[in-house]
Design a protein around this motif. Structure first.
Motif, PDB file in Angstrom:
ATOM      1  N   ILE A 107     -29.238 -59.897  -5.040  1.00 39.36           N
ATOM      2  CA  ILE A 107     -29.861 -59.783  -3.721  1.00 39.36           C
ATOM      3  C   ILE A 107     -29.383 -58.529  -3.008  1.00 39.36           C
ATOM      4  CG2 ILE A 107     -29.976 -60.838  -1.429  1.00 39.36           C
ATOM      5  CD1 ILE A 107     -29.848 -63.569  -2.871  1.00 39.36           C
ATOM      6  N   ARG A 108     -28.078 -58.286  -3.056  1.00 42.00           N
ATOM      7  CA  ARG A 108     -27.523 -57.108  -2.382  1.00 42.00           C
ATOM      8  C   ARG A 108     -28.072 -55.822  -2.991  1.00 42.00           C
ATOM      9  NH1 ARG A 108     -22.483 -54.279  -3.423  1.00 42.00           N
ATOM     10  NH2 ARG A 108     -21.868 -53.063  -1.582  1.00 42.00           N
ATOM     11  N   HIS A 109     -28.092 -55.743  -4.324  1.00 40.07           N
ATOM     12  CA  HIS A 109     -28.569 -54.536  -5.004  1.00 40.07           C
ATOM     13  C   HIS A 109     -30.049 -54.304  -4.712  1.00 40.07           C
ATOM     14  CE1 HIS A 109     -29.104 -51.500  -8.128  1.00 40.07           C
ATOM     15  NE2 HIS A 109     -30.140 -52.205  -8.569  1.00 40.07           N
ATOM     16  N   THR A 110     -30.854 -55.363  -4.794  1.00 39.73           N
ATOM     17  CA  THR A 110     -32.291 -55.223  -4.577  1.00 39.73           C
ATOM     18  C   THR A 110     -32.604 -54.793  -3.147  1.00 39.73           C
ATOM     19  OG1 THR A 110     -32.742 -56.923  -6.241  1.00 39.73           O
ATOM     20  CG2 THR A 110     -34.507 -56.428  -4.676  1.00 39.73           C
ATOM     21  N   MET A 111     -31.950 -55.421  -2.184  1.00 47.07           N
ATOM     22  CA  MET A 111     -32.203 -55.072  -0.783  1.00 47.07           C
ATOM     23  C   MET A 111     -31.759 -53.648  -0.475  1.00 47.07           C
ATOM     24  SD  MET A 111     -33.716 -57.554   0.822  1.00 47.07           S
ATOM     25  CE  MET A 111     -33.365 -57.284   2.566  1.00 47.07           C
ATOM     26  N   ARG A 112     -30.639 -53.221  -1.030  1.00 49.06           N
ATOM     27  CA  ARG A 112     -30.176 -51.853  -0.800  1.00 49.06           C
ATOM     28  C   ARG A 112     -31.094 -50.831  -1.458  1.00 49.06           C
ATOM     29  NH1 ARG A 112     -24.552 -50.872   0.379  1.00 49.06           N
ATOM     30  NH2 ARG A 112     -24.543 -49.256  -1.220  1.00 49.06           N
ATOM     31  N   THR A 113     -31.774 -51.237  -2.519  1.00 49.01           N
ATOM     32  CA  THR A 113     -32.731 -50.346  -3.182  1.00 49.01           C
ATOM     33  C   THR A 113     -33.997 -50.182  -2.348  1.00 49.01           C
ATOM     34  OG1 THR A 113     -31.927 -50.976  -5.379  1.00 49.01           O
ATOM     35  CG2 THR A 113     -34.120 -49.994  -5.259  1.00 49.01           C
TER      36      THR A 113
END
Length: 237
Positions: A107-113
């Protein structure tokens, strides 16, 4: 980035009421202090009592002194407002600390992308249940676990700027964390609501990501492998 639980204080040993209150209070403290920094530091799941009130960095979570706030069998559950098409169950869920931490990384990686300037604000924090099960002065272990009833409601506001269009995104997320009456660790994390609700593509991506990380093959209908994302029985206690 995520580390499977390796025992220690994460077991299901019977503990005194005093220790139970300490563990639940510690978990509430960590969530309040670290969720607003989720997109910067990730999910913080441990604390080192020898360095209190310093929190444990993700790279130090294997430290023998680190104490986890989540049960090794922690369960995450979310029921979308509109049922998803097959093969998704009505209530989405996963079990086990490795999967729980892996989902937070995704979730963190996807949202930051997809978004910049991400921030999380605590909208509401409420402790529910018994405030003190028994006298904290007793050293004896109590077996009246039915009196150890505590949960934590957290309402979050999440903001971000879309990298493609520059538009502002905003979500309201309400969750309830339930504590084990035996260990004092978080045993269930129920996402009560997400507004606006995620698109089905988000669930597809999460499922594919966890399958890739944990090496799930392609089991047939009803063939659930250990640790796999699966339906959660909403009637279970």
């Amino acid at each position: 980035m995520f580390t499977p639980n390796k025992g220690g204080s994460g077991g299901s040993e019977d503990i005194s009421d005093h220790e139970w209150q300490i563990r639940t209070g510690r978990a509430i403290y960590i969530l309040q202090q670290t969720l607003p920094d989720f997109f910067d530091v990730g999910l913080v799941s441990s604390i080192d009592p020898t360095k209190t009130p310093a929190l444990v960095d993700s790279k130090e979570s294997d430290s023998p002194e680190a104490e986890n706030i989540y049960s090794p069998k922690v369960r995450l559950a979310y029921t979308p407002p509109v049922p998803l098409p097959s093969p998704f169950p009505r209530t989405l869920g996963l079990e086990g600390l490795p999967l729980y931490l892996a989902s937070s990384v995704f979730i963190r990686h996807t949202m930051r992308t997809l978004y910049s300037d991400l921030r999380v604000e605590l909208r509401k924090v409420a402790v529910q249940g018994s405030s003190s099960a028994h006298s904290e002065g007793t050293a004896a272990v109590s077996h009246s676990n039915h009196q150890r009833d505590k949960s934590l409601f957290i309402g979050l506001d999440v903001y971000g700027t879309t990298r493609v269009s520059g538009g502002v995104g905003q979500w309201q997320i309400d969750s309830t964390y339930n504590f084990s009456p035996i260990s004092g660790l978080i045993q269930t994390h129920t996402i009560n609501s997400i507004h606006p609700a995620p698109h089905q593509a988000a669930y597809d991506a999460l499922r594919a990501s966890l399958s890739s990380v944990f090496g799930f093959g392609g089991p047939g209908p009803g063939d659930v492998r250990p640790g796999e994302v699966r339906a959660v029985n909403g009637d279970k206690g």
